[in-house]
Design a protein around this motif. Structure first.
Motif, PDB file in Angstrom:
ATOM      1  N   ASN A 168       0.807  -1.111  -0.056  1.00  0.00           N
ATOM      2  CA  ASN A 168      -0.124   0.042  -0.054  1.00  0.00           C
ATOM      3  C   ASN A 168       0.904   1.196  -0.037  1.00  0.00           C
ATOM      4  OD1 ASN A 168      -2.644  -1.093  -0.099  1.00  0.00           O
ATOM      5  ND2 ASN A 168      -2.580  -1.735   1.948  1.00  0.00           N
ATOM      6  N   VAL A 169       1.846   1.196   0.869  1.00  0.00           N
ATOM      7  CA  VAL A 169       2.833   2.576   0.927  1.00  0.00           C
ATOM      8  C   VAL A 169       3.425   2.511  -0.577  1.00  0.00           C
ATOM      9  CG1 VAL A 169       4.880   3.407   1.760  1.00  0.00           C
ATOM     10  CG2 VAL A 169       3.100   2.484   3.153  1.00  0.00           C
ATOM     11  N   GLY A 170       3.874   1.417  -1.063  1.00  0.00           N
ATOM     12  CA  GLY A 170       4.589   1.502  -2.442  1.00  0.00           C
ATOM     13  C   GLY A 170       3.606   2.081  -3.570  1.00  0.00           C
ATOM     14  N   HIS A 171       2.177   1.799  -3.365  1.00  0.00           N
ATOM     15  CA  HIS A 171       1.340   2.294  -4.412  1.00  0.00           C
ATOM     16  C   HIS A 171       1.010   3.656  -4.256  1.00  0.00           C
ATOM     17  CE1 HIS A 171      -2.418   2.406  -6.732  1.00  0.00           C
ATOM     18  NE2 HIS A 171      -2.320   1.381  -7.014  1.00  0.00           N
ATOM     19  N   ASP A 172       0.758   3.926  -2.964  1.00  0.00           N
ATOM     20  CA  ASP A 172       0.678   5.529  -2.477  1.00  0.00           C
ATOM     21  C   ASP A 172       1.787   6.403  -2.808  1.00  0.00           C
ATOM     22  OD1 ASP A 172      -2.233   5.661  -1.621  1.00  0.00           O
ATOM     23  OD2 ASP A 172      -1.492   4.399  -0.249  1.00  0.00           O
ATOM     24  N   LEU A 173       3.112   5.789  -2.881  1.00  0.00           N
ATOM     25  CA  LEU A 173       3.957   6.664  -3.148  1.00  0.00           C
ATOM     26  C   LEU A 173       4.417   6.690  -4.649  1.00  0.00           C
ATOM     27  CD1 LEU A 173       6.734   5.435  -0.753  1.00  0.00           C
ATOM     28  CD2 LEU A 173       5.715   7.539  -0.574  1.00  0.00           C
ATOM     29  N   ARG A 174       3.765   5.685  -5.385  1.00  0.00           N
ATOM     30  CA  ARG A 174       4.238   5.729  -7.182  1.00  0.00           C
ATOM     31  C   ARG A 174       3.458   6.725  -7.643  1.00  0.00           C
ATOM     32  NH1 ARG A 174       1.900   0.870  -7.818  1.00  0.00           N
ATOM     33  NH2 ARG A 174       3.723  -0.275  -7.100  1.00  0.00           N
ATOM     34  N   THR A 175       2.102   7.178  -7.253  1.00  0.00           N
ATOM     35  CA  THR A 175       1.455   7.946  -8.142  1.00  0.00           C
ATOM     36  C   THR A 175       2.176   9.451  -7.996  1.00  0.00           C
ATOM     37  OG1 THR A 175      -0.252   6.701  -8.063  1.00  0.00           O
ATOM     38  CG2 THR A 175      -0.662   9.071  -8.624  1.00  0.00           C
ATOM     39  N   PRO A 176       2.206   9.922  -6.650  1.00  0.00           N
ATOM     40  CA  PRO A 176       2.806  11.301  -6.622  1.00  0.00           C
ATOM     41  C   PRO A 176       4.367  11.229  -7.300  1.00  0.00           C
ATOM     42  CG  PRO A 176       2.886  10.390  -4.494  1.00  0.00           C
ATOM     43  CD  PRO A 176       1.977   9.494  -5.523  1.00  0.00           C
ATOM     44  N   LEU A 177       5.299  10.288  -7.125  1.00  0.00           N
ATOM     45  CA  LEU A 177       6.437  10.256  -7.616  1.00  0.00           C
ATOM     46  C   LEU A 177       6.501  10.220  -9.216  1.00  0.00           C
ATOM     47  CD1 LEU A 177       8.176   7.815  -5.370  1.00  0.00           C
ATOM     48  CD2 LEU A 177       8.551  10.166  -5.246  1.00  0.00           C
ATOM     49  N   THR A 178       5.520   9.654  -9.764  1.00  0.00           N
ATOM     50  CA  THR A 178       5.426   9.609 -11.218  1.00  0.00           C
ATOM     51  C   THR A 178       5.132  11.025 -11.388  1.00  0.00           C
ATOM     52  OG1 THR A 178       4.654   7.260 -11.215  1.00  0.00           O
ATOM     53  CG2 THR A 178       4.190   8.565 -13.034  1.00  0.00           C
ATOM     54  N   SER A 179       4.090  11.535 -11.016  1.00  0.00           N
ATOM     55  CA  SER A 179       3.562  12.950 -11.380  1.00  0.00           C
ATOM     56  C   SER A 179       4.635  14.015 -11.242  1.00  0.00           C
ATOM     57  CB  SER A 179       2.357  13.302 -10.343  1.00  0.00           C
ATOM     58  OG  SER A 179       2.193  14.616 -10.633  1.00  0.00           O
ATOM     59  N   MET A 180       5.519  13.936 -10.080  1.00  0.00           N
ATOM     60  CA  MET A 180       6.526  14.696  -9.989  1.00  0.00           C
ATOM     61  C   MET A 180       7.879  14.582 -11.094  1.00  0.00           C
ATOM     62  SD  MET A 180       7.263  14.467  -5.823  1.00  0.00           S
ATOM     63  CE  MET A 180       8.858  15.396  -5.916  1.00  0.00           C
ATOM     64  N   ARG A 181       8.098  13.375 -11.383  1.00  0.00           N
ATOM     65  CA  ARG A 181       8.747  13.109 -12.416  1.00  0.00           C
ATOM     66  C   ARG A 181       8.475  13.580 -13.734  1.00  0.00           C
ATOM     67  NH1 ARG A 181       9.020   9.142 -16.179  1.00  0.00           N
ATOM     68  NH2 ARG A 181       7.277   7.972 -15.211  1.00  0.00           N
ATOM     69  N   VAL A 182       7.146  13.274 -13.870  1.00  0.00           N
ATOM     70  CA  VAL A 182       6.768  14.161 -15.424  1.00  0.00           C
ATOM     71  C   VAL A 182       6.758  15.641 -15.462  1.00  0.00           C
ATOM     72  CG1 VAL A 182       4.646  14.387 -16.680  1.00  0.00           C
ATOM     73  CG2 VAL A 182       5.233  12.103 -15.790  1.00  0.00           C
ATOM     74  N   ALA A 183       6.540  16.200 -14.330  1.00  0.00           N
ATOM     75  CA  ALA A 183       6.520  17.688 -14.079  1.00  0.00           C
ATOM     76  C   ALA A 183       7.944  18.221 -14.330  1.00  0.00           C
ATOM     77  CB  ALA A 183       5.937  18.108 -12.811  1.00  0.00           C
ATOM     78  N   VAL A 184       8.926  17.340 -13.566  1.00  0.00           N
ATOM     79  CA  VAL A 184      10.162  17.826 -13.657  1.00  0.00           C
ATOM     80  C   VAL A 184      10.843  17.640 -15.099  1.00  0.00           C
ATOM     81  CG1 VAL A 184      12.501  17.149 -12.745  1.00  0.00           C
ATOM     82  CG2 VAL A 184      10.691  17.187 -11.238  1.00  0.00           C
ATOM     83  N   GLU A 185      10.399  16.523 -15.453  1.00  0.00           N
ATOM     84  CA  GLU A 185      11.107  16.351 -17.225  1.00  0.00           C
ATOM     85  C   GLU A 185      10.505  17.530 -18.005  1.00  0.00           C
ATOM     86  OE1 GLU A 185       9.828  12.499 -17.931  1.00  0.00           O
ATOM     87  OE2 GLU A 185      11.418  11.381 -16.881  1.00  0.00           O
ATOM     88  N   ALA A 186       9.270  17.924 -17.705  1.00  0.00           N
ATOM     89  CA  ALA A 186       8.477  18.873 -18.844  1.00  0.00           C
ATOM     90  C   ALA A 186       9.151  20.265 -18.369  1.00  0.00           C
ATOM     91  CB  ALA A 186       7.072  19.045 -18.213  1.00  0.00           C
ATOM     92  N   LEU A 187       9.719  20.410 -16.883  1.00  0.00           N
ATOM     93  CA  LEU A 187      10.472  21.686 -16.664  1.00  0.00           C
ATOM     94  C   LEU A 187      11.711  21.524 -17.368  1.00  0.00           C
ATOM     95  CD1 LEU A 187       9.327  22.424 -13.074  1.00  0.00           C
ATOM     96  CD2 LEU A 187       8.703  23.638 -15.192  1.00  0.00           C
ATOM     97  N   GLN A 188      12.344  20.597 -17.197  1.00  0.00           N
ATOM     98  CA  GLN A 188      13.847  20.320 -17.908  1.00  0.00           C
ATOM     99  C   GLN A 188      13.634  20.580 -19.361  1.00  0.00           C
ATOM    100  OE1 GLN A 188      14.994  16.602 -16.292  1.00  0.00           O
ATOM    101  NE2 GLN A 188      16.147  17.437 -14.682  1.00  0.00           N
ATOM    102  N   ASP A 189      12.942  20.116 -20.069  1.00  0.00           N
ATOM    103  CA  ASP A 189      13.022  19.869 -21.497  1.00  0.00           C
ATOM    104  C   ASP A 189      12.120  21.359 -22.085  1.00  0.00           C
ATOM    105  OD1 ASP A 189      13.767  17.438 -21.457  1.00  0.00           O
ATOM    106  OD2 ASP A 189      11.483  16.624 -21.739  1.00  0.00           O
ATOM    107  N   GLY A 190      11.722  22.188 -21.091  1.00  0.00           N
ATOM    108  CA  GLY A 190      11.218  23.492 -21.599  1.00  0.00           C
ATOM    109  C   GLY A 190       9.968  23.522 -22.317  1.00  0.00           C
ATOM    110  N   VAL A 191       9.027  22.418 -21.913  1.00  0.00           N
ATOM    111  CA  VAL A 191       7.867  22.300 -22.773  1.00  0.00           C
ATOM    112  C   VAL A 191       6.626  22.460 -21.741  1.00  0.00           C
ATOM    113  CG1 VAL A 191       8.450  20.557 -24.379  1.00  0.00           C
ATOM    114  CG2 VAL A 191       7.729  19.955 -22.040  1.00  0.00           C
TER     115      VAL A 191
END
Length: 392
Positions: free
Chosen positions: A184-207
């Motif tokens: 359960n902890v793994g499941h609840d950590l996965r979603t925000p971590l995935t969202s943060m990774r996508v947001a950081v990649e978008a900021l890094q790529d300038g999109v």
């Protein structure tokens, strides 16, 4: 050996006194009986160590018991025979006495064999039970119907088996709980971590068209992760009793009002009306910070499941209690026994739709029980939870 010698001397003295009191023997008869009893004591003193050695080396308890008892019987027969001969019985009377003693001896040995067989069987059953327990068969029981020492030993072994079986069940339950916690902890950590990774990649790529919105989303995910870690850590400490409550006399009405004020913005954001109803003085002894957390968890849970309204009722008649009721669909019927389990939620979906991590009610339940109170589900309509505490 010293104890055996003392017992034999005592038996010799008692025998001679009994002869003296019942027979009024002559001097010659006293000498005969003293010789017979003394010889018996010497024979017993010499044979007892041999019998003990045989008993310890025998593979079957029944054999040791039979040999020991048979030896005692034969010694007794020999003494009676010698005594009868010393009393100058006729040859016919002496032969009749010896035949009767021999027959009685055989009967006694037969009875002893039967009794020792039953005892040996029960001992084997106890031994088999212990071996099965050692091999992991925790359901093994001796179940002897005896009230002697062997019966008490079997009962103790059965009680040990029941205890081991209970501990094994607890271990398996703890193992399942640990696996569920990690999943359960793994499941609840996965979603925000995935969202943060996508947001950081978008900021890094300038999109990212709106960098402020992306940064705000990352901040929200960080707060979510921080809250999740804090809740898991708090719940673990509550479960092992690692938190000492700083108890003071508190007014539950004031504490409920503070919780309602703190969560009113959340209710407004969800379009839910949040109201407080106080009936009577509700004083209790407790930790202000932890009880405040428990109330906020209950109210937050109600807001997330309400359709349009949440009411907080404070009562102080005989006991201090707070009832939090929403007008939502209520708790599912099958959730009654699991509502306060870790990561328990009415909706099993793990989407990040504001449903929370499923730790709030578990934390509130442990805080309530830690204050000698309870947290219970109430009947509908809607969802209702009651926090009760002893009155101050």
């Amino acid at each position: 050996m010293a104890r055996l010698t003392a017992l034999l001397v005592a038996a010799l003295i008692v025998g001679l006194l009994f002869v003296e009191l019942t027979m009024r023997p002559t001097a010659e008869e006293r000498l005969v009986f003293a010789t017979i009893f003394g010889s018996l004591a010497v024979v017993a003193l010499l044979t007892t160590p041999l019998l003990l050695r045989f008993a310890r080396s025998s593979r079957r308890f029944r054999d040791a018991l039979t040999v020991a008892a048979s030896t005692a019987v034969f010694v007794g027969v020999a003494v009676v025979g010698v005594a009868a001969a010393g009393m100058f019985l006729s040859e016919h009377d002496l032969r009749l006495t010896l035949v009767s003693l021999a027959t009685g001896t055989l009967v006694a040995i037969a009875q002893l064999w039967a009794l020792s067989s039953a005892l040996s069987s029960d001992l084997s059953q106890v031994g088999d039970t212990v071996n099965r327990l050692m091999d992991g068969d925790l359901a093994a029981r001796a179940e002897l119907d005896r009230t002697d020492e062997l019966g008490r030993l079997a009962a103790s072994i059965d009680a040990l088996g029941e205890r081991l079986e209970g501990l094994e069940a607890e271990r398996e339950a703890d193992e399942r709980a640990r696996n569920e916690l990690l999943a359960n902890v793994g499941h609840d950590l996965r979603t925000p971590l995935t969202s943060m990774r996508v947001a950081v990649e978008a900021l890094q790529d300038g999109v990212a068209r709106n960098e402020g919105a992306y940064l705000s989303s990352i901040a929200t995910d960080i707060r979510h992760l921080t809250q999740l870690v804090e809740d898991v850590f708090l719940l673990a400490r509550l479960e092992v009793g690692d938190i000492a409550f700083d108890r003071t006399t508190i007014d539950l009405a004031d504490l409920a009002d503070e919780s309602v004020q703190a969560l009113t913005p959340v209710a407004d954001r969800n379009g839910v009306a949040l109201e407080l109803d106080v009936g009577g003085v509700a004083m209790a002894n407790g930790d202000v910070a932890q009880l405040g957390r428990a109330l906020r968890n209950l109210i937050d849970n109600a807001i997330r499941h309400a359709d349009a309204e949440v009411r907080v009722h404070v009562r102080g008649e005989g006991e201090a209690s707070v009832v939090v009721r929403d007008d939502g669909p209520g708790f599912p019927p099958g959730m009654t026994d699991t509502a306060f389990d870790r990561f328990s939620r009415g909706d099993e979906a793990r989407a990040r739709d504001g449903a929370g991590a499923g730790l709030g009610l578990a934390i509130a339940h442990h805080i309530a029980t830690g204050h000698d109170g309870d947290l219970t589900l109430l009947d509908g309509p809607g969802g209702a939870l009651r926090l009760r505490l002893p009155s101050a």
